[in-house]
Write a protein that holds these residues in place. Sequence first.
Motif, PDB file in Angstrom:
ATOM      1  N   PRO A 173       0.784  -1.235   0.000  1.00 37.19           N
ATOM      2  CA  PRO A 173       0.000   0.000   0.000  1.00 37.19           C
ATOM      3  C   PRO A 173       0.817   1.287   0.000  1.00 37.19           C
ATOM      4  N   GLU A 174       1.796   1.423   0.880  1.00 33.79           N
ATOM      5  CA  GLU A 174       2.554   2.678   0.957  1.00 33.79           C
ATOM      6  C   GLU A 174       3.289   2.979  -0.348  1.00 33.79           C
ATOM      7  N   LYS A 175       3.815   1.944  -0.979  1.00 35.61           N
ATOM      8  CA  LYS A 175       4.492   2.139  -2.264  1.00 35.61           C
ATOM      9  C   LYS A 175       3.483   2.512  -3.340  1.00 35.61           C
ATOM     10  N   LEU A 176       2.315   1.922  -3.286  1.00 31.10           N
ATOM     11  CA  LEU A 176       1.248   2.242  -4.244  1.00 31.10           C
ATOM     12  C   LEU A 176       0.886   3.715  -4.164  1.00 31.10           C
ATOM     13  N   TYR A 177       0.661   4.215  -2.949  1.00 29.44           N
ATOM     14  CA  TYR A 177       0.324   5.637  -2.774  1.00 29.44           C
ATOM     15  C   TYR A 177       1.441   6.522  -3.322  1.00 29.44           C
ATOM     16  N   GLU A 178       2.673   6.172  -2.974  1.00 26.15           N
ATOM     17  CA  GLU A 178       3.841   6.976  -3.372  1.00 26.15           C
ATOM     18  C   GLU A 178       3.957   7.067  -4.888  1.00 26.15           C
ATOM     19  N   VAL A 179       3.835   5.919  -5.551  1.00 29.96           N
ATOM     20  CA  VAL A 179       3.998   5.886  -7.012  1.00 29.96           C
ATOM     21  C   VAL A 179       2.874   6.656  -7.701  1.00 29.96           C
ATOM     22  N   ILE A 180       1.637   6.448  -7.275  1.00 30.53           N
ATOM     23  CA  ILE A 180       0.517   7.138  -7.916  1.00 30.53           C
ATOM     24  C   ILE A 180       0.616   8.647  -7.709  1.00 30.53           C
ATOM     25  N   GLU A 181       0.989   9.069  -6.529  1.00 32.83           N
ATOM     26  CA  GLU A 181       1.154  10.503  -6.285  1.00 32.83           C
ATOM     27  C   GLU A 181       2.263  11.083  -7.164  1.00 32.83           C
ATOM     28  N   LYS A 182       3.340  10.319  -7.370  1.00 30.25           N
ATOM     29  CA  LYS A 182       4.422  10.778  -8.251  1.00 30.25           C
ATOM     30  C   LYS A 182       3.947  10.864  -9.697  1.00 30.25           C
ATOM     31  N   VAL A 183       3.181   9.866 -10.139  1.00 30.50           N
ATOM     32  CA  VAL A 183       2.646   9.866 -11.511  1.00 30.50           C
ATOM     33  C   VAL A 183       1.786  11.113 -11.736  1.00 30.50           C
ATOM     34  N   ILE A 184       0.924  11.418 -10.789  1.00 29.14           N
ATOM     35  CA  ILE A 184       0.054  12.591 -10.916  1.00 29.14           C
ATOM     36  C   ILE A 184       0.875  13.875 -10.911  1.00 29.14           C
ATOM     37  N   ASP A 185       1.885  13.947 -10.052  1.00 29.05           N
ATOM     38  CA  ASP A 185       2.748  15.134 -10.006  1.00 29.05           C
ATOM     39  C   ASP A 185       3.501  15.326 -11.323  1.00 29.05           C
ATOM     40  N   ILE A 186       3.977  14.228 -11.912  1.00 30.37           N
ATOM     41  CA  ILE A 186       4.696  14.298 -13.192  1.00 30.37           C
ATOM     42  C   ILE A 186       3.758  14.776 -14.297  1.00 30.37           C
ATOM     43  N   TYR A 187       2.541  14.254 -14.304  1.00 29.88           N
ATOM     44  CA  TYR A 187       1.540  14.674 -15.283  1.00 29.88           C
ATOM     45  C   TYR A 187       1.195  16.152 -15.105  1.00 29.88           C
ATOM     46  N   ALA A 188       1.037  16.584 -13.847  1.00 30.23           N
ATOM     47  CA  ALA A 188       0.714  17.983 -13.564  1.00 30.23           C
ATOM     48  C   ALA A 188       1.833  18.916 -14.026  1.00 30.23           C
ATOM     49  N   GLU A 189       3.079  18.458 -13.913  1.00 27.90           N
ATOM     50  CA  GLU A 189       4.221  19.297 -14.279  1.00 27.90           C
ATOM     51  C   GLU A 189       4.502  19.297 -15.775  1.00 27.90           C
ATOM     52  N   HIS A 190       4.385  18.152 -16.413  1.00 28.23           N
ATOM     53  CA  HIS A 190       4.816  18.016 -17.808  1.00 28.23           C
ATOM     54  C   HIS A 190       3.672  17.904 -18.819  1.00 28.23           C
ATOM     55  N   GLY A 191       2.454  17.700 -18.355  1.00 26.07           N
ATOM     56  CA  GLY A 191       1.324  17.592 -19.281  1.00 26.07           C
ATOM     57  C   GLY A 191       0.965  18.940 -19.890  1.00 26.07           C
ATOM     58  N   LYS A 192       0.552  18.928 -21.140  1.00 29.46           N
ATOM     59  CA  LYS A 192       0.107  20.150 -21.790  1.00 29.46           C
ATOM     60  C   LYS A 192      -1.322  20.462 -21.357  1.00 29.46           C
ATOM     61  N   LYS A 193      -1.706  21.731 -21.471  1.00 29.27           N
ATOM     62  CA  LYS A 193      -3.056  22.135 -21.093  1.00 29.27           C
ATOM     63  C   LYS A 193      -4.094  21.342 -21.877  1.00 29.27           C
ATOM     64  N   ARG A 194      -5.030  20.737 -21.163  1.00 22.20           N
ATOM     65  CA  ARG A 194      -6.121  19.933 -21.727  1.00 22.20           C
ATOM     66  C   ARG A 194      -5.608  18.719 -22.511  1.00 22.20           C
ATOM     67  N   GLU A 195      -4.440  18.225 -22.132  1.00 19.71           N
ATOM     68  CA  GLU A 195      -3.907  16.999 -22.750  1.00 19.71           C
ATOM     69  C   GLU A 195      -4.394  15.792 -21.955  1.00 19.71           C
ATOM     70  N   PRO A 196      -5.233  14.937 -22.560  1.00 23.40           N
ATOM     71  CA  PRO A 196      -5.701  13.747 -21.849  1.00 23.40           C
ATOM     72  C   PRO A 196      -4.519  12.885 -21.399  1.00 23.40           C
ATOM     73  N   PHE A 197      -4.722  12.169 -20.325  1.00 23.17           N
ATOM     74  CA  PHE A 197      -3.621  11.408 -19.720  1.00 23.17           C
ATOM     75  C   PHE A 197      -3.058  10.350 -20.665  1.00 23.17           C
ATOM     76  N   PHE A 198      -3.920   9.665 -21.424  1.00 30.87           N
ATOM     77  CA  PHE A 198      -3.415   8.618 -22.312  1.00 30.87           C
ATOM     78  C   PHE A 198      -2.526   9.213 -23.408  1.00 30.87           C
ATOM     79  N   LYS A 199      -2.846  10.429 -23.863  1.00 29.30           N
ATOM     80  CA  LYS A 199      -2.002  11.091 -24.854  1.00 29.30           C
ATOM     81  C   LYS A 199      -0.683  11.525 -24.223  1.00 29.30           C
ATOM     82  N   PHE A 200      -0.751  11.962 -22.986  1.00 25.79           N
ATOM     83  CA  PHE A 200       0.466  12.335 -22.263  1.00 25.79           C
ATOM     84  C   PHE A 200       1.397  11.136 -22.143  1.00 25.79           C
TER      85      PHE A 200
END
Length: 209
Positions: free
Chosen positions: A167-194
């Motif tokens: 569980p703790e690793k799961l939370y950590e990884v998902i939070e990192k994935v979301i942070d990476i998407y928030a930082e590097h994703g383009k405006k209105r870029e769907p996640f699968f395209k990212f």
Amino acid sequence: MIQKEKMVKLAVNGGISFGAKLNANQLAMITKYMNDNDELELTTFQQLYIEVPESKVEKVKEKFEEVGLSCYPVGNFVKSLRTCNFCKGSTEEGMPVAIELNKRIAGKPTPFTLRPAYTGCPIGCGEPLVNDIGVMKVRDGYNLYVGGKAKGMDAQVGTLLMEQLIPEKLYEVIEKVIDIYAEHGKKREPFFKFIHRFGLENLKQQIAG
């Protein structure tokens, strides 16, 4: 001329429990803040959309939470976790993990609406493989999928990113994935395209870093 007050849309559900259910008290509380001609919108993500006056948003949230309703922002945020019905039981299918994960990620701002899903066994009733981020409990661990897409002619199954996470690793990884998407994703870029643009291996390296 009297200016009409701005309305704010809230996403509401009964929290994470055995199925997507609302009790009578919760329904009564919702209708208390609706006019006769108002409508509720039921989404595919186990949420109800209700519009309330901007000046009453905080009061409405407080009252909803008193009866066990959860409120989330509408728009470019992480959606509340879509889940299965936990038909084999809370402990066996990891309901506490789903509740904690939802608490950590729901409502975080993202470049485009991000839909996470969870299921407590490989039957996959929560449809984790066709959502942006999917978690599937397999035996005593949690498998993590990314980049699924449920709609359109280009619908696709998510890719297994990591498996048998605690569980703790799961939370950590998902939070990192979301942070990476928030930082590097383009405006209105769907996640699968990212994911296609950013690259799965690049994502793994960023998580490890």
